[in-house]
Design a protein around this motif. Structure first.
Motif, PDB file in Angstrom:
ATOM      1  N   ILE A  32       0.826  -1.206   0.000  1.00 29.35           N
ATOM      2  CA  ILE A  32       0.000   0.000   0.000  1.00 29.35           C
ATOM      3  C   ILE A  32       0.859   1.254   0.000  1.00 29.35           C
ATOM      4  O   ILE A  32       0.376   2.338   0.255  1.00 29.35           O
TER       5      ILE A  32
ATOM      6  N   LEU B 112      12.521  -6.817   3.933  1.00 32.09           N
ATOM      7  CA  LEU B 112      11.754  -6.917   5.176  1.00 32.09           C
ATOM      8  C   LEU B 112      10.674  -7.985   5.063  1.00 32.09           C
ATOM      9  O   LEU B 112      10.474  -8.782   5.962  1.00 32.09           O
TER      10      LEU B 112
ATOM     11  N   ILE C 128       8.253 -10.200   7.769  1.00 33.04           N
ATOM     12  CA  ILE C 128       7.336  -9.259   8.419  1.00 33.04           C
ATOM     13  C   ILE C 128       6.128  -9.093   7.494  1.00 33.04           C
ATOM     14  O   ILE C 128       6.259  -9.126   6.280  1.00 33.04           O
ATOM     15  N   GLN C 129       4.944  -8.935   8.109  1.00 34.78           N
ATOM     16  CA  GLN C 129       3.737  -8.865   7.275  1.00 34.78           C
ATOM     17  C   GLN C 129       3.819  -7.705   6.277  1.00 34.78           C
ATOM     18  O   GLN C 129       4.130  -6.576   6.647  1.00 34.78           O
TER      19      GLN C 129
ATOM     20  N   PHE D 202       1.626  -5.976   4.833  1.00 29.79           N
ATOM     21  CA  PHE D 202       0.740  -4.851   5.096  1.00 29.79           C
ATOM     22  C   PHE D 202       1.426  -3.824   5.995  1.00 29.79           C
ATOM     23  O   PHE D 202       1.415  -2.625   5.724  1.00 29.79           O
ATOM     24  N   ILE D 203       2.055  -4.313   7.066  1.00 27.56           N
ATOM     25  CA  ILE D 203       2.717  -3.421   8.021  1.00 27.56           C
ATOM     26  C   ILE D 203       3.910  -2.730   7.370  1.00 27.56           C
ATOM     27  O   ILE D 203       4.090  -1.524   7.496  1.00 27.56           O
ATOM     28  N   VAL D 204       4.697  -3.511   6.627  1.00 26.48           N
ATOM     29  CA  VAL D 204       5.881  -2.947   5.996  1.00 26.48           C
ATOM     30  C   VAL D 204       5.501  -1.834   5.032  1.00 26.48           C
ATOM     31  O   VAL D 204       6.043  -0.729   5.079  1.00 26.48           O
TER      32      VAL D 204
ATOM     33  N   LEU E 208       2.735  -0.219   4.892  1.00 21.77           N
ATOM     34  CA  LEU E 208       2.061   0.861   5.611  1.00 21.77           C
ATOM     35  C   LEU E 208       3.098   1.865   6.090  1.00 21.77           C
ATOM     36  O   LEU E 208       2.972   3.074   5.885  1.00 21.77           O
ATOM     37  N   ALA E 209       4.145   1.334   6.704  1.00 23.24           N
ATOM     38  CA  ALA E 209       5.234   2.201   7.140  1.00 23.24           C
ATOM     39  C   ALA E 209       5.861   2.884   5.931  1.00 23.24           C
ATOM     40  O   ALA E 209       6.198   4.059   5.977  1.00 23.24           O
TER      41      ALA E 209
ATOM     42  N   MET F 299       4.399   3.727   3.194  1.00 26.14           N
ATOM     43  CA  MET F 299       3.501   4.796   2.762  1.00 26.14           C
ATOM     44  C   MET F 299       3.694   6.032   3.641  1.00 26.14           C
ATOM     45  O   MET F 299       3.864   7.144   3.146  1.00 26.14           O
ATOM     46  N   PHE F 300       3.692   5.801   4.973  1.00 30.22           N
ATOM     47  CA  PHE F 300       3.896   6.911   5.908  1.00 30.22           C
ATOM     48  C   PHE F 300       5.200   7.623   5.591  1.00 30.22           C
ATOM     49  O   PHE F 300       5.273   8.843   5.542  1.00 30.22           O
ATOM     50  N   PHE F 301       6.236   6.823   5.383  1.00 32.17           N
ATOM     51  CA  PHE F 301       7.554   7.389   5.153  1.00 32.17           C
ATOM     52  C   PHE F 301       7.559   8.244   3.890  1.00 32.17           C
ATOM     53  O   PHE F 301       8.044   9.373   3.879  1.00 32.17           O
TER      54      PHE F 301
ATOM     55  N   ARG G  91       5.056   9.669   2.281  1.00 30.25           N
ATOM     56  CA  ARG G  91       4.265  10.901   2.412  1.00 30.25           C
ATOM     57  C   ARG G  91       5.012  11.929   3.257  1.00 30.25           C
ATOM     58  O   ARG G  91       5.034  13.122   2.938  1.00 30.25           O
ATOM     59  N   GLY G  92       5.612  11.460   4.340  1.00 29.98           N
ATOM     60  CA  GLY G  92       6.351  12.372   5.211  1.00 29.98           C
ATOM     61  C   GLY G  92       7.537  12.973   4.487  1.00 29.98           C
ATOM     62  O   GLY G  92       7.741  14.188   4.502  1.00 29.98           O
ATOM     63  N   MET G  93       8.301  12.140   3.778  1.00 30.01           N
ATOM     64  CA  MET G  93       9.476  12.618   3.054  1.00 30.01           C
ATOM     65  C   MET G  93       9.090  13.642   2.010  1.00 30.01           C
ATOM     66  O   MET G  93       9.801  14.617   1.781  1.00 30.01           O
TER      67      MET G  93
END
Lengths: 348, 359, 502
Positions: free
Chosen positions: A78, A123, A129-130, A132-134, A136-137, A139-141, A143-145
């Motif tokens: 995502i 990862l 690691i799932q 979805f979680i990877v 998701l992070a 995506m956050f990263f 957008r933040g960057m």
């Protein structure tokens, strides 16, 4: 003779899940488009309408293809919307503030995609690691960057080479139409569409004819079995994420080429549109089933319905969201019912 | 002996969230010892209120903690997550405003008692949950995909309920839920969370909800042969989450007395899922630990508040959050854990064999 | 060294947390030999095989393949490349791919798939092995037996030196087993060494040359088939003399209490959506009866219909002569019917839950959603049955998935016994579990019946059925074709009824 009968007798149960869903998707797209021509007339009869859909969705086609590959191998990503925004912003800053070259910006786009793919792939595949979680992070990263690189949205205006490239239109012979004044308007597509279609063909061939492509299906179908069959499951998963993120990088560049600006709010929710297109195109999130051609038609169906809604006069912003959701709902129900029927047919 | 003790502690589900919490606390303590200061002051209307970073965390972590409760159950039973909670908060909140304000966007007084509006929101939230639940349990669509529908349409539906107007609730009492009740210096949200926790603890203690959801999540077919109705249990967890959404919507709308359809509770679904994962619960369903999830929610809020303290822009916040999240999941990944425990074992055996060789 | 030696494992050790699964195990195999690898559950057979196929890495020891000394096998892929192929009990193929792909995927160096050639090759292979499937068919549309055959076809085609068959016959019917044995003999003639793991003693004596016995993770011995008669084999596996086995023979249901002739359960024209023909059935108090027939004859489907596990289409059901409605498992449980399912992994255990939760599950559901047992009460129940059935578990808090197959089965049995049912259905309770537990379960069934419980017992092993049941319902092609009691209860009579015609 008996063999012929056998082949004909249970075509429904004989066909692979992938092909069955593909046929449903393509059929529904054509029915929908023909319906639009009959009931809405006007724009839908002109080929340019279809080309416009392609022009404005080339980036979505590319990212959705990547998404399909990840989904076929049983994962999810995502972060693609975020990557698209990050690529747009990075390229915009590079081209506008630093007056960079086209090649340079393209390399930036691909590099961002590759970097994302490598990190997320490692990862997910090697650290288990799932996804979805990877992502998701991820995506956050992204957008933040994007905001950290540049807070305000802006258009690229100081780079002539880029503006020329952005304005390039490829006319499609024989598809033009006459406007109200009787002047011939040639039909055109943008460069991004060519890129998207070439990628669709390449990816289709990869999925169908290469060892890696078939491994995606095997891993998505049953991870444990794939391992026992001697497939390197970890490497396959890694590659699915690598390809998806790289495609998101390329998709980001195509998006940038279409809009010509950088903004943190670019491609908002694009990951969801990509997932929706893949599903409408017959990819199953449970993995192992899906087709790139289907995804292409998934994107087309999604944008056609958007066009139908807006040309039907329901142009308040919320109708688009609601219709996409309704369409997704219908497709999911069709998939669910068809698969259930099929299971029953196989049982007896 | 000591080794097995260490293993027991590090292997516990609460280990990761507690460690994360401690780590954040220590970082804050080093950078700014004043972080933990709680002061009693007065607010604009002259009522006593507690303030300080800890209070902020408790206050603003409330919605997340409440959602984490429902999300944990949904995750356990269905092995998937509901990504529509942010959008359904918008729907429930919008419905609440519609009841409170009627068709007039700037009413002098509220058009219905707050409790009625809240109950309507509960019904709306549960209906949304029921819609998701039906798709997941009856039509067997993967939860993330099924909830994608409301995720896409939710905010549009919310806007449509109030015709894209932004009604403002005139009654100051409505502000109590997301703020302070005059005379009580503790944020009301803390009490709401406590109430929710008490309810869920009682439910888990006096019903078989916990056992059934875990059984369904681990082995659906086997649960069915034990007389459990997996379809209903999955459906039920989504409806419970719908109820949690309604409570969260009450707090969210109450904080600003109005609503912003495209921004309200944005990305909260991601935080709620993270809370569950951070709590060490498998996102693929099965066994769960409710306390761990709730703690996970506050860890995330702690992180957010800490980042604000470091003057991180709100838009850039997510980048830092992502890095922390990735570090946390890498640290808690089984593959990494076994690698380190093997490494430890190797070191200790090589030391031992070294000693023996010395002998 | 022997030139014929193709596999030599020396001093293999493998531990898991808390368990030493393999201790100093030696194993060797010659060209053109079929070795039976025997042992109780938990003896270390699976672990040994997984070490050999690269699923687990060994802690210590050496493996030599032919001339290659001390090879390291790190993954199933490297095992494949070294010429070790495996066919597992569970289908390890991908259901979403075609039959041809399942045969050829993951093999060879070519990065490009030539569909035309692959399909043609696959069709040729399927024809050669007489497997009723088409190359282009999606695997999921084949029956389980055919899928198993495809897995074997894949292994055969890989030009392997060592072929491991890990309980491949448990889902095959007799004809298919015969076909498989033919295949094994062909391969043997070609010089392939075969390791055959099975629980069916008959099959061992039919095809194998040598028997290798493991017990508690240790190598017990290697025997020529002629030197080790059945009784001795069982004794070796268990590590004790087996008088218990003969004891049980002929000791059928002996309930003689009151209401002896009351029909506890009776069904008329019962039919479910699992594709069985409507059937009539009854069971008396304290009776042990059974459904028998070939695999796929519908015996499991019948009991599933009784329990309401499949959707019931029509039929009348009576308990103690009174009409009742059973449309879902809970209805059946409320009426005192318990059902131990055929597939322990899929339908039985709830893997991550503790032994305790697994034991109380059924009774808890029966008691109701709003009335959970206290922890103390649950603990008491669990301890009682762990003791009663001699379940080997570290504690009642241990997740059931970490128990051995036989002990898992006992936990599931405990779950249903705790419910104190009037009528207990056991569908293949002894499949895939060790001989010791098998005998325990058979004895238990007879004990329960003598206390007045009605039991329906299903097993693939007819002698096991003969030992326990006083009445057998025979099925063929999803239809009840006969009922045998008294003197008719012989192997021959059953066989002829199953086969049909006189």
């Amino acid at each position: 003779m008996s063999k012929k009968k056998l082949l004909k007798g249970n075509l429904f149960s004989r066909m692979s899940d992938t092909n069955l869903l593909l046929i449903i998707t393509v059929a529904i797209f054509f029915l929908m488009y023909i319906g639009a021509i009959i009931f809405q007339g006007g724009g839908f009869t002109k080929p340019q309408m279809l080309f416009n859909i392609l022009n404005s969705n080339a980036a979505l086609i590319i990212t959705a293809c990547g998404m399909s590959i990840v989904m076929i191998s049983g994962g999810i990503d995502i972060s693609v919307g975020g990557v698209v925004a990050l690529v747009s912003m990075s390229c915009a800053v590079y081209l506008d503030f630093h007056n960079g070259s086209i090649i340079g910006s393209l390399l930036i786009a691909i590099a961002i995609g590759l970097a994302y793919g490598i990190v997320q792939g490692v990862l997910v595949a090697y650290l288990d690691i799932q996804p979805f979680i990877v992502s998701l992070a991820g995506m956050f990263f992204a957008r933040g960057m994007t905001t950290i690189i540049n807070t305000k949205p802006f258009n690229v205006e100081n780079n002539q080479a880029f503006l020329d490239l952005k304005g390039t239109r490829i006319t499609v012979p024989g598809m033009g139409s006459y406007n109200r004044k009787g002047i011939y308007v040639p039909a055109y597509i943008e460069i991004g569409v060519v890129v998207a279609l070439v990628l669709v063909i390449i990816l289709f061939l990869v999925l169908r004819y290469t060892k890696l492509g078939r491994s995606f299906y095997a891993v998505g179908g049953n991870k444990q079995s794939a391992l026992m069959l001697g497939i390197n499951v970890k490497r396959t998963k890694f590659f699915s994420h690598l390809i998806c993120s790289t495609l998101a990088g390329i998709g980001g560049y195509v998006y940038f080429l279409h809009v010509g600006s950088g903004s943190a709010s670019h491609a908002m929710g694009m990951e969801m549109n990509a997932i929706a297109s893949s599903i409408i195109g017959g990819t199953m999130l449970s993995g192992g089933v899906g087709n790139i051609i289907g995804t292409l038609f998934g994107v087309l169906s999604l944008s056609t319905i958007q066009n139908i809604v807006s040309s039907a006069g329901l142009d308040q912003a919320w109708w688009t969201g609601i219709t996409i959701a309704a369409m997704l709902c219908i497709f999911l129900l069709i998939q669910s019912v068809v698969m259930k029927q099929r299971k029953r047919a196989l049982k007896s | 002996m000591g080794k097995s003790m260490i293993k027991k502690i590090t292997g516990h589900q609460m280990f990761i969230p507690i460690m994360a919490l401690l780590l954040l606390a220590v970082v804050n303590l080093i950078v700014d010892p004043g972080f933990f200061k709680v002061t009693l002051g007065t607010n604009n209307s002259g009522d006593p209120v507690l303030s300080g970073s800890l209070i902020t965390i408790l206050d603003y972590g409330s919605e997340l903690a409440i959602l984490a409760i429902g999300m944990t159950l949904v995750t356990a039973a269905s092995g998937g997550q509901d990504i529509s909670v942010g959008a359904t908060i918008a729907i429930a909140g919008s419905a609440m405003l519609r009841v409170l304000c009627g068709t007039n966007t700037r009413p002098e007084t509220i058009q219905a008692p707050i409790i009625v509006a809240f109950l309507v929101a509960c019904v709306v939230g549960m209906l949304c949950g029921a819609f998701n639940g039906a798709l997941v349990s009856i039509f067997k669509i993967q939860p993330m995909i099924a909830t994608l529908i409301l995720f896409t349409a939710g905010r549009s539906i919310a806007a449509w309920i109030n015709n894209n107007e932004l009604p403002i609730v005139p009654d100051p009492k409505f502000k109590y839920f997301g703020g302070f009740i005059p005379g009580i210096p503790i944020p009301t949200t803390v009490f709401i969370v406590l109430a929710c926790i008490i309810v869920i603890v009682l439910v888990l203690k006096f019903t078989n909800l916990g056992l059934y959801t875990q059984a369904v999540g681990i082995n659906e077919s086997s649960s069915k042969l034990n007389g459990i109705n997996p379809t209903f249990i999955k459906f039920l967890t989504f409806v419970i989450l719908g109820l949690c959404v309604a409570v969260a919507a009450l707090i969210k709308v109450s904080r600003i007395s109005t609503i912003n359809y495209s921004v309200i509770a944005k990305d909260i679904e991601m935080d709620a899922i993270l809370a569950v994962a951070l709590g060490g619960n498998a996102l693929s369903g099965g066994k769960f630990n409710m306390w761990s999830s709730i703690l996970g929610a506050y860890v995330i809020q702690f992180l957010t508040t800490t980042l604000y303290k470091f003057n991180v822009q709100s838009d850039a916040l997510s980048a830092y959050k992502a890095v922390v999240v990735i570090l946390l999941v890498i640290f808690s990944a089984p593959a990494v854990r076994t690698y380190f425990s093997n490494l430890f074992a190797k070191i200790s055996t090589s030391r031992k064999s070294g000693k023996e060789a010395a002998k | 060294m022997d030139n014929n030696r193709i596999l030599e494992m020396r001093g293999i050790n493998k531990s898991f947390p808390g368990v030493r699964a393999l201790q100093n195990v030696d194993f060797s195999l010659n060209k053109g030999e079929i070795h039976a690898l025997m042992g109780e559950n938990g003896a270390g057979k699976s672990t040994l095989i997984k070490v050999l196929t690269g699923v687990y890495s060994k802690d210590s020891g050496t493996i030599s393949l032919g001339d290659k000394k001390n090879v390291s096998i790190r993954s199933p892929q490297s095992a494949q490349n070294l010429g070790i192929s495996t066919v597992y009990q569970e289908i390890t193929l991908c259901p979403n791919l075609t039959v041809a792909e399942n045969i050829y995927i993951g093999r060879g160096k070519s990065q490009i798939t030539n569909w035309k050639k692959m399909n043609a090759d696959a069709d040729k292979l399927l024809k050669k092995l007489d497997i009723p499937a088409r190359a282009t068919q999606q695997l999921a549309s084949c029956s389980i037996a055919v899928q198993q055959m495809v897995a074997i076809a894949r292994a055969v085609d890989m030009d392997c030196k060592v072929l491991i068959l890990d309980e491949p016959t448990s889902s095959l019917d007799e004809q298919e087993v015969e076909k498989l044995f033919g295949l094994m003999r062909d391969l043997k003639a070609l010089g392939v060494g075969i390791i055959f793991v099975t629980h069916f003693l008959d099959q061992v004596y039919e095809v194998c040359d040598k028997i290798i016995v493991l017990r508690d993770g240790q190598f017990v011995g290697e025997y020529e088939i002629k030197d080790l008669p059945r009784v001795k084999l069982v004794a070796t596996m268990l590590g004790k003399e087996m008088d218990d086995l003969s004891d049980i023979k002929g000791e059928q249901g002996t309930y003689s209490g009151e209401n002896k002739d009351e029909r506890v359960f009776e069904a008329k024209e019962l039919q479910s959506d699992a594709g069985i023909k409507p059937f009539d059935f009854y069971i008396k108090k304290g009776e042990v009866n059974g459904f028998t027939g070939l695999l796929g004859s519908g015996r499991s489907e019948c009991v599933r219909a009784i329990f309401g596990a499949d959707r019931v289409l029509k039929g009348k059901v009576k308990m103690h002569g009174k009409d009742v409605k059973i449309s879902k498992p809970l209805d059946a449980m409320k009426n005192g019917i318990a059902y131990l399912p055929e597939d322990r992994k899929v339908d039985g255990i709830i893997g991550d839950l503790s032994v305790r939760d697994n034991i109380i599950m059924a009774l808890q559901v029966l008691k109701g959603f709003f009335r959970p047992f206290s922890k103390k009460q649950a603990e008491a129940f669990a301890d009682e049955y762990i003791k009663k059935l001699n379940i080997k578990t570290a504690s009642s808090d241990t997740p059931i998935k970490s128990l051995s197959g036989g002990n898992q089965q006992k936990v599931i049995l405990a779950r249903w016994l705790l419910m104190h049912p009037e009528y207990l259905i056991l569908d293949e309770p002894t499949r895939g579990i060790d001989v010791g537990t098998k005998v325990d379960i058979q004895k238990l069934v007879l004990d329960l019946a003598s206390e007045g419980m009605s039991v329906t017992f299903i097993s693939s092993e007819t002698d096991e059925m003969l030992r326990t049941c006083s009445r057998l319902i025979v099925m063929r092609d999803r239809k009840v074709v006969g009922e045998l009691t008294g003197d008719d209860l012989t192997q021959n009579k059953i066989m002829s009824t199953i086969a049909g015609g006189e």
